[in-house]
Each structure stands twice: as C-alpha cells, then as structure tokens.
Design a protein around this motif. Sequence first.
Motif, PDB file in Angstrom:
ATOM      1  N   SER A 393       0.823  -1.212   0.000  1.00  0.00           N
ATOM      2  CA  SER A 393       0.000   0.000   0.000  1.00  0.00           C
ATOM      3  C   SER A 393       0.857   1.263   0.000  1.00  0.00           C
ATOM      4  CB  SER A 393      -0.934  -0.013   1.216  1.00  0.00           C
ATOM      5  OG  SER A 393      -0.170  -0.128   2.420  1.00  0.00           O
ATOM      6  N   ALA A 394       1.971   1.247   0.739  1.00  0.00           N
ATOM      7  CA  ALA A 394       2.846   2.420   0.778  1.00  0.00           C
ATOM      8  C   ALA A 394       3.480   2.672  -0.590  1.00  0.00           C
ATOM      9  CB  ALA A 394       3.931   2.235   1.837  1.00  0.00           C
ATOM     10  N   SER A 395       3.931   1.562  -1.238  1.00  0.00           N
ATOM     11  CA  SER A 395       4.540   1.700  -2.557  1.00  0.00           C
ATOM     12  C   SER A 395       3.524   2.204  -3.575  1.00  0.00           C
ATOM     13  CB  SER A 395       5.116   0.359  -3.010  1.00  0.00           C
ATOM     14  OG  SER A 395       5.612   0.446  -4.333  1.00  0.00           O
ATOM     15  N   LEU A 396       2.302   1.690  -3.542  1.00  0.00           N
ATOM     16  CA  LEU A 396       1.265   2.138  -4.470  1.00  0.00           C
ATOM     17  C   LEU A 396       0.915   3.595  -4.243  1.00  0.00           C
ATOM     18  CD1 LEU A 396      -1.086  -0.990  -4.489  1.00  0.00           C
ATOM     19  CD2 LEU A 396       0.509  -0.265  -6.274  1.00  0.00           C
ATOM     20  N   LEU A 397       0.963   4.035  -2.982  1.00  0.00           N
ATOM     21  CA  LEU A 397       0.694   5.434  -2.678  1.00  0.00           C
ATOM     22  C   LEU A 397       1.761   6.334  -3.288  1.00  0.00           C
ATOM     23  CD1 LEU A 397      -0.959   7.606  -1.224  1.00  0.00           C
ATOM     24  CD2 LEU A 397       0.452   7.191   0.819  1.00  0.00           C
ATOM     25  N   VAL A 398       3.040   5.927  -3.187  1.00  0.00           N
ATOM     26  CA  VAL A 398       4.134   6.698  -3.783  1.00  0.00           C
ATOM     27  C   VAL A 398       3.951   6.792  -5.294  1.00  0.00           C
ATOM     28  CG1 VAL A 398       6.615   6.727  -4.237  1.00  0.00           C
ATOM     29  CG2 VAL A 398       5.771   6.167  -1.955  1.00  0.00           C
ATOM     30  N   GLN A 399       3.611   5.681  -5.929  1.00  0.00           N
ATOM     31  CA  GLN A 399       3.414   5.679  -7.376  1.00  0.00           C
ATOM     32  C   GLN A 399       2.251   6.584  -7.777  1.00  0.00           C
ATOM     33  OE1 GLN A 399       3.361   1.613  -8.998  1.00  0.00           O
ATOM     34  NE2 GLN A 399       4.386   0.938  -7.134  1.00  0.00           N
ATOM     35  N   LYS A 400       1.176   6.546  -6.973  1.00  0.00           N
ATOM     36  CA  LYS A 400       0.020   7.379  -7.277  1.00  0.00           C
ATOM     37  C   LYS A 400       0.369   8.857  -7.182  1.00  0.00           C
ATOM     38  CE  LYS A 400      -4.818   8.097  -5.979  1.00  0.00           C
ATOM     39  NZ  LYS A 400      -5.921   7.688  -5.063  1.00  0.00           N
ATOM     40  N   VAL A 401       1.170   9.204  -6.155  1.00  0.00           N
ATOM     41  CA  VAL A 401       1.572  10.603  -5.987  1.00  0.00           C
ATOM     42  C   VAL A 401       2.436  11.059  -7.155  1.00  0.00           C
ATOM     43  CG1 VAL A 401       2.955  12.171  -4.576  1.00  0.00           C
ATOM     44  CG2 VAL A 401       1.365  10.575  -3.477  1.00  0.00           C
ATOM     45  N   VAL A 402       3.394  10.233  -7.580  1.00  0.00           N
ATOM     46  CA  VAL A 402       4.304  10.606  -8.666  1.00  0.00           C
ATOM     47  C   VAL A 402       3.549  10.785  -9.976  1.00  0.00           C
ATOM     48  CG1 VAL A 402       6.277   9.843 -10.047  1.00  0.00           C
ATOM     49  CG2 VAL A 402       6.287   9.530  -7.563  1.00  0.00           C
ATOM     50  N   ARG A 403       2.520   9.953 -10.183  1.00  0.00           N
ATOM     51  CA  ARG A 403       1.749  10.055 -11.425  1.00  0.00           C
ATOM     52  C   ARG A 403       0.788  11.233 -11.424  1.00  0.00           C
ATOM     53  NH1 ARG A 403       1.134   4.087 -10.913  1.00  0.00           N
ATOM     54  NH2 ARG A 403       2.591   3.132 -12.372  1.00  0.00           N
ATOM     55  N   HIS A 404       0.528  11.795 -10.273  1.00  0.00           N
ATOM     56  CA  HIS A 404      -0.458  12.861 -10.176  1.00  0.00           C
ATOM     57  C   HIS A 404       0.094  14.155 -10.759  1.00  0.00           C
ATOM     58  CE1 HIS A 404      -3.654  15.423  -8.553  1.00  0.00           C
ATOM     59  NE2 HIS A 404      -4.329  14.303  -8.330  1.00  0.00           N
ATOM     60  N   ARG A 405      -0.801  14.966 -11.323  1.00  0.00           N
ATOM     61  CA  ARG A 405      -0.384  16.223 -11.949  1.00  0.00           C
ATOM     62  C   ARG A 405       0.191  17.204 -10.935  1.00  0.00           C
ATOM     63  NH1 ARG A 405      -4.359  18.734 -16.294  1.00  0.00           N
ATOM     64  NH2 ARG A 405      -3.712  16.771 -17.241  1.00  0.00           N
ATOM     65  N   ILE A 406      -0.270  17.148  -9.705  1.00  0.00           N
ATOM     66  CA  ILE A 406       0.234  18.058  -8.678  1.00  0.00           C
ATOM     67  C   ILE A 406       1.722  17.845  -8.437  1.00  0.00           C
ATOM     68  CG2 ILE A 406       0.053  18.661  -6.225  1.00  0.00           C
ATOM     69  CD1 ILE A 406      -2.909  18.139  -6.370  1.00  0.00           C
ATOM     70  N   PHE A 407       2.191  16.609  -8.600  1.00  0.00           N
ATOM     71  CA  PHE A 407       3.618  16.318  -8.442  1.00  0.00           C
ATOM     72  C   PHE A 407       4.434  17.128  -9.452  1.00  0.00           C
ATOM     73  CE2 PHE A 407       7.409  13.827  -9.447  1.00  0.00           C
ATOM     74  CZ  PHE A 407       7.929  13.601  -8.181  1.00  0.00           C
ATOM     75  N   VAL A 408       3.958  17.189 -10.694  1.00  0.00           N
ATOM     76  CA  VAL A 408       4.647  17.966 -11.733  1.00  0.00           C
ATOM     77  C   VAL A 408       4.585  19.449 -11.408  1.00  0.00           C
ATOM     78  CG1 VAL A 408       4.691  18.528 -14.192  1.00  0.00           C
ATOM     79  CG2 VAL A 408       4.131  16.211 -13.449  1.00  0.00           C
ATOM     80  N   TRP A 409       3.410  19.914 -10.999  1.00  0.00           N
ATOM     81  CA  TRP A 409       3.267  21.333 -10.663  1.00  0.00           C
ATOM     82  C   TRP A 409       4.197  21.737  -9.520  1.00  0.00           C
ATOM     83  CZ3 TRP A 409      -2.838  21.537 -10.687  1.00  0.00           C
ATOM     84  CH2 TRP A 409      -3.272  21.419 -12.013  1.00  0.00           C
ATOM     85  N   ALA A 410       4.319  20.869  -8.521  1.00  0.00           N
ATOM     86  CA  ALA A 410       5.167  21.180  -7.367  1.00  0.00           C
ATOM     87  C   ALA A 410       6.611  21.403  -7.802  1.00  0.00           C
ATOM     88  CB  ALA A 410       5.080  20.058  -6.336  1.00  0.00           C
ATOM     89  N   PHE A 411       7.102  20.549  -8.691  1.00  0.00           N
ATOM     90  CA  PHE A 411       8.487  20.713  -9.132  1.00  0.00           C
ATOM     91  C   PHE A 411       8.630  21.882 -10.106  1.00  0.00           C
ATOM     92  CE2 PHE A 411       9.290  16.677  -7.147  1.00  0.00           C
ATOM     93  CZ  PHE A 411      10.628  16.765  -6.794  1.00  0.00           C
ATOM     94  N   ASP A 412       7.561  22.253 -10.802  1.00  0.00           N
ATOM     95  CA  ASP A 412       7.616  23.471 -11.607  1.00  0.00           C
ATOM     96  C   ASP A 412       7.792  24.700 -10.716  1.00  0.00           C
ATOM     97  OD1 ASP A 412       7.343  22.033 -13.890  1.00  0.00           O
ATOM     98  OD2 ASP A 412       5.199  22.424 -14.151  1.00  0.00           O
ATOM     99  N   VAL A 413       7.106  24.712  -9.584  1.00  0.00           N
ATOM    100  CA  VAL A 413       7.253  25.808  -8.622  1.00  0.00           C
ATOM    101  C   VAL A 413       8.673  25.834  -8.075  1.00  0.00           C
ATOM    102  CG1 VAL A 413       6.503  26.712  -6.407  1.00  0.00           C
ATOM    103  CG2 VAL A 413       4.812  25.840  -8.027  1.00  0.00           C
ATOM    104  N   ILE A 414       9.219  24.656  -7.784  1.00  0.00           N
ATOM    105  CA  ILE A 414      10.599  24.569  -7.281  1.00  0.00           C
ATOM    106  C   ILE A 414      11.577  25.131  -8.316  1.00  0.00           C
ATOM    107  CG2 ILE A 414      12.439  22.953  -6.669  1.00  0.00           C
ATOM    108  CD1 ILE A 414      10.287  21.193  -5.383  1.00  0.00           C
ATOM    109  N   ILE A 415      11.334  24.835  -9.595  1.00  0.00           N
ATOM    110  CA  ILE A 415      12.210  25.344 -10.655  1.00  0.00           C
ATOM    111  C   ILE A 415      12.146  26.868 -10.718  1.00  0.00           C
ATOM    112  CG2 ILE A 415      12.523  25.415 -13.161  1.00  0.00           C
ATOM    113  CD1 ILE A 415      11.649  22.493 -13.227  1.00  0.00           C
TER     114      ILE A 415
END
Length: 740
Positions: A393-415
Amino acid sequence: SYIFLDRRSVLSYSDCHSPLLSGDQDLLLAAAYVSDAQYNRNVPFETSPQAIRLYYFYNHWTMQAATYFFICVDLSLALFEEPALFPLPFLATSIAEVLCLTAFFGRLVHFAKVTPQMVFWKDTKNICIMVTIVLTLVDLILYGSLEAVNIRSVRWSRALRPVFLINFPESRQIRRAFRSIRNTLPDILYVFLLFTFSMLVFSLMALKLFGDRGLKTAEGSPYFENILEVVFELYVLVTTANSPDIMMPAYDFNWWYSLYFITYIIINTYIFMSVFLAVVYNNYRKHLKNEIRKLAYLKRRKMIEAFNILKVKVGPEFVVGEARWRRLVHSVAPDMSLGHLELLLRISDEGQTGHVDKMNFLRLADLLNIQVVTINIKRHPLEAWVPRLYQSSASLLVQKVVRHRIFVWAFDVIILINAIFIALDEKNPFISYAEWLFLSLYVIEILLKLYTYEPRAYFGRKQKYNSQQILDIVLILRILRLLRVIISVQRFRVIVTTLINIGPTMLTFGGLVFVVYYAFAIVGMEVFHGKVQFFDPNFTTPHALVCGNPALQGSAFSRARYCKNNFNDLASSFVVLMELTVVNQCVLLLADGFALVTHQAAKLYFILFHIVVVILIVNIFIAFILEAFFVAYSLEKSEVETAIEKKIQELGVGIQEEEVQEGKPTDDVDAKDRGDNKRKALEGLYCRIASKKYRTVDTLLQRMFESEIAPEEEGPSLDEILNFSPSDIYPKNPNFENSA
C-alpha cells in the motif's frame, strides 16, 4: 498514438517479404508512382522497364548524396581561390571544379535517360545547368590562359555556381522560393516605382531647401548639394541607418526643417515599407495556394495511376488485392518491419476483406510517411524482484503521488524558485547551499520517476525521447530547467510546437539566402578585394589607421576601425553581407568607405543588395512565417487531425504515452484475444508514431486541399496540373481559405 498488434497476427504475414518478381514490371511502375507521391516528386519519366530501373537509381539516396557532395565542393572552392581564405594553386582548384562539372554533367545525362526527350529539352532547369557548365569551362580556359602569361583577369563564372544548387531536381523547395520571388516581382515593381518617384520628389525638395544654404555635415562635407548624394542619403534614411544624423544640420539651422524629415519617414519608411510587405504577403498567399493545389493534384494523379495499374475487379468495384498490396509496399519501403506493415494493412483494409479499395489505396503515400517505432511494454523490474514490497500500500501510494499532476506542478514551482536563486549572488554561502538543495530535489524527482515507471519505458530506449524526458535527463543544467516550466503551460507548448513544425521548412529560406549571399559575395570579392586591409589593433602606424588605403584618411570608416569589414575572402564577405542585412549604421559607413576606395558608383552594389535581400527576400520570409504560423497554430488550437490519425482512432487502438509508461492500455480492443490477464497484455507489441514529418506546413495545407477532392475524382490531366495559374478555378475549402 500507439497501436497494439497481436504477435500472432504479425507473424502470420511473413510472406510479405517475398522478393519482387523480376518480370512484374507493372508492380515496379506502380511502386515508382507511389514513391513519387510519397515524396511529392513531379518528374515525368519513361515507363519502359530500363527507364524505370534507371529512375529508381536516379532517386536513390546515394546518388542524391553524391550530387549534394559535389555541389558543396563546387561552392566551397571560393574559400581556396584568390582572394582566398586558404590559398591553393589555381591548378588544384581548377581540377576540382572540372571534376564537379563532370559529376553534374553525368547527373544531367542520367536524368535525360529517364525522362522523355521533349520534356527534357523543354525544361528550363536542364538548359540552365548545361549553359552554366559551358560558361564555366570557357571561363576556366580563358582565366588559365591569361594566368599563364601573368595577366590577371576576373573569374566571373564563380557567381554562377549556385545555379547547380538551384536547378537540380533535389532542390525543388529552393526553386519554389525563387518562383515566389519571380511571381511577386511584377506587383512589387509598381510599388517600387511609386516609392522611387516619392524619393526623387523629396530629393528635389531637399536640394532646393538645403542646397544653397551652405550647410555642412558633422564631418565638414557639403550638405545636400549633389542630387545623387541626396538620393543615396534619403534611401539610407528609409532604413533609419543614418537617422537622426542626416537631419541634424538642417534641424540645427531651423526647427521647421524637421517636419520635412518627419514627413519623409512617415511616407517612405512606414507607409511604403508596409505596403511592400502587404504586396509580398498577398502574392505569396496567392501563389502558395497555387503550388499547394498543384502538389495535391499531382499526388492524386500519381496514386490513381498506380491504382489503375494494379486494380482488379471484385464485384461491382475495382480493388487492389492484399497480396499485391503487400508486395507494392515492400518494394516502395523494403526496410519496413512486419509490425509496421501489418499496421498499414489494418488501416487500409479495416474490414479484413482481403483487398484494398480505391479510397484507402489513395492514402498509401500518407501512410508511408508515418515513421513507426515498436515498443515492448514490460513490467517494472522491482515488481519481478520484490513483488510484495512493490505492490504494498505504501509503494502504491508513492506511485500514485508521482503520477499525479500536482507532483509535476510542485516541481515546476521549485524550478521557478530556483531561477530566482540563480539570479542572486552565488558568492553568498546561503545561495551556494541552496543550489545543492535544489540539485538534491531534482535527483529525488528522477529517482521517484524511475521507481514508478518502467526504466526502459521512461528513458525510451526503443523510442524517441519526448521533450519532458529530455528535460528530466538534463535537469541538472541550471538554465535549461526553466524550459520545463514553459512546456508545462499549454499555450506555451502550442507555440513551441508550432515553431518546431515550421522549423524544417525555414531551411528552404536559409538556402535561398545562401544563394543570394554567395552571388553577392563573389561580386564583392572581385570588385573590392584588397581595397581595405585589416591590421592588428595594436598597430598604430598611419598605414594601419587608414585600413591600408590612404583614401580612407579621416573617414568615418577608418575612425570606426571597420578595417575587418572587407571582401578579401569568402568568409569576410559573408560577415559584411550579414551586417548589411541587419540594417544599422554600418550600412552607411560601409557604403561610404568602399565608395571612397573605388568609385561613388560602388554604392549601387549596397543599394541593390538591400533591395534584393531586405525588401524582397526578408519580406517573403516574413510572409512565410506569418502564413506558416497562422496555419500551424490554428490547426493546433482546433486540434485538426490528419485522415490517418482519424482512421487510427476509428480502429480504437490508440493509447496515450503516459499510459504506456504506466503500463495501462485503455483502449483494449484485442482483449478477447489476449484474455483477462493484464500482465500478459503488457508484453504485447506496441507501435508509436515517431515522426511529425507529415505535419509540415506545406503538407498540412495540402491535406486541407485534398479533403475537398472526392475519392472518385481523378482531377485534371498531368499537363493541365503543371500549367496551373493562380487565376484557375479550383475547389473551395473554407478551412484552407481561412488559414491561408
């Protein structure tokens, strides 16, 4: 788009690689027509077996590469001939040129063997090549003879070398650009005559207003006392290269005289130059539509000829049998993979009837232009090594977070935050430590993506990288990190995609500009070489300060240290011409400088270059950019898809790249063949469209026009197509009219 192909269906068509029968001349002829339609070639050729084989050899990539090699060698000889950047003896360069001329003549003879004699001798391109070869040989003999008795002469034929680049069939895009210029000239001529008349009127006014007042320029020269000098200065004023310097003596004398120059600039710089652009753009549009119409009908005619050769009657309609269709595709594209061929067959014969009808056959040229790469989708290695951990369940949660669009947006803000830190002082310890923090975050992002996506799918060893993956890989390059933010915004991504789509076609105008530059550079070297010399900046001798020519004593040219702007070799000449294209103050300085060391008539060289390059070619280039951007951008906004992409979607076998990375095909049309086991489905063979070649601007416009041609319509005859004029009536397509 991705296409799933069952391995069993692919392997069942291995007979498609049976060799082409030597006696099947009809198939060979049909393949030649299809190949011409695929590459938009409009070369009439003989249909005898020997001529067809010679035509295949003529179009082989090795022959085309050899032709371009000799063209490049011929053009580069100017680097080694006097005045030379890398001097070589005349004997060496002349032998090289004779070899190039021999290769050109051989290519011309080869072309004559495959085309009807009447067509060959009526083709202006062939006459130009033959005349240029003869003139070059005559010039070589005369120059060599005079050189042998120590008499210097002019190598005038060197300016004709771009004729070979323009007139061989491989350079049809450059010829189209020259045709655009030729077709635009009549209308531009009328505007140019009005512009010249306006300039002459203002010149006479300036002569009467300022000629008798004893005014002097900043250099102490007489101000507007010679009509030719006035005309030249006012022409330069149109480019704003001498503004406001040319106005200041009159403005200093009387404030009201400034109104004369303001009126002149408004009329000639802003109004007439805008009219030039409008006329060029309007004519470019008109003749572009004519070109596109001609290409569309030629392509249709070629495909109909191929269909008529191979067709058989099945029931009430004519079709091409599946076996013969496979052999045709294999002869046109012998390196095509089995999976790719099966994909084309499924699109062409969607009903699996065993034959291809006329409408689908006519699309074959478009299908062949789609490059496809295959991908084997496999599960993540960690799932095989530690399945329980990877599926926890923990691994699936990590994968779900990485695939989510918010993950991309967060790193765009970091950039973006990182970009602010980049602009700050790196000597500050806090800024330096922050850079390591950002670098660590980027590494963590890549590791998380590698953990979530199958590594080979992520890095795409069997596919081309997309822009997102490339930017992920080079993420540690600091400035390029900002590009990822740009492509994450939809509107920015649309603009960037449009620029990429029109990029290859822009190379055509690069070739056009090179041809004009080369001709002007050769003329400039013959007229101006040795007149201006460059010395090291540390040299302070009087000879060095005047660029090696006493005529430049006290001139603005020598004071500005423009000595390196000369025509003493091909490279320096290209630099000077580039400076003239930019149009700044150096235009006036260069024209005045070279006029001082030769004759005042030398200014005509610089005026002619400005007219040809800046007024004509640059405006045509702007017209092309406007047209290309409007078409590509409007198509991107409206999500117009090609007929082939629509057919793929109708088959229901397309999935998105992100879904392939995740290993989750959504349109599972072959589920009944693959069963319910999803993991087995992931080991299937997928095909991905790897090329956007069919989305160039010309092809997009061509597809718009083709959509108005009914499948059963054969269109005009070949002679009628080749003689199309812009005033001919042709099918009206609202989309084409709006975008063009």
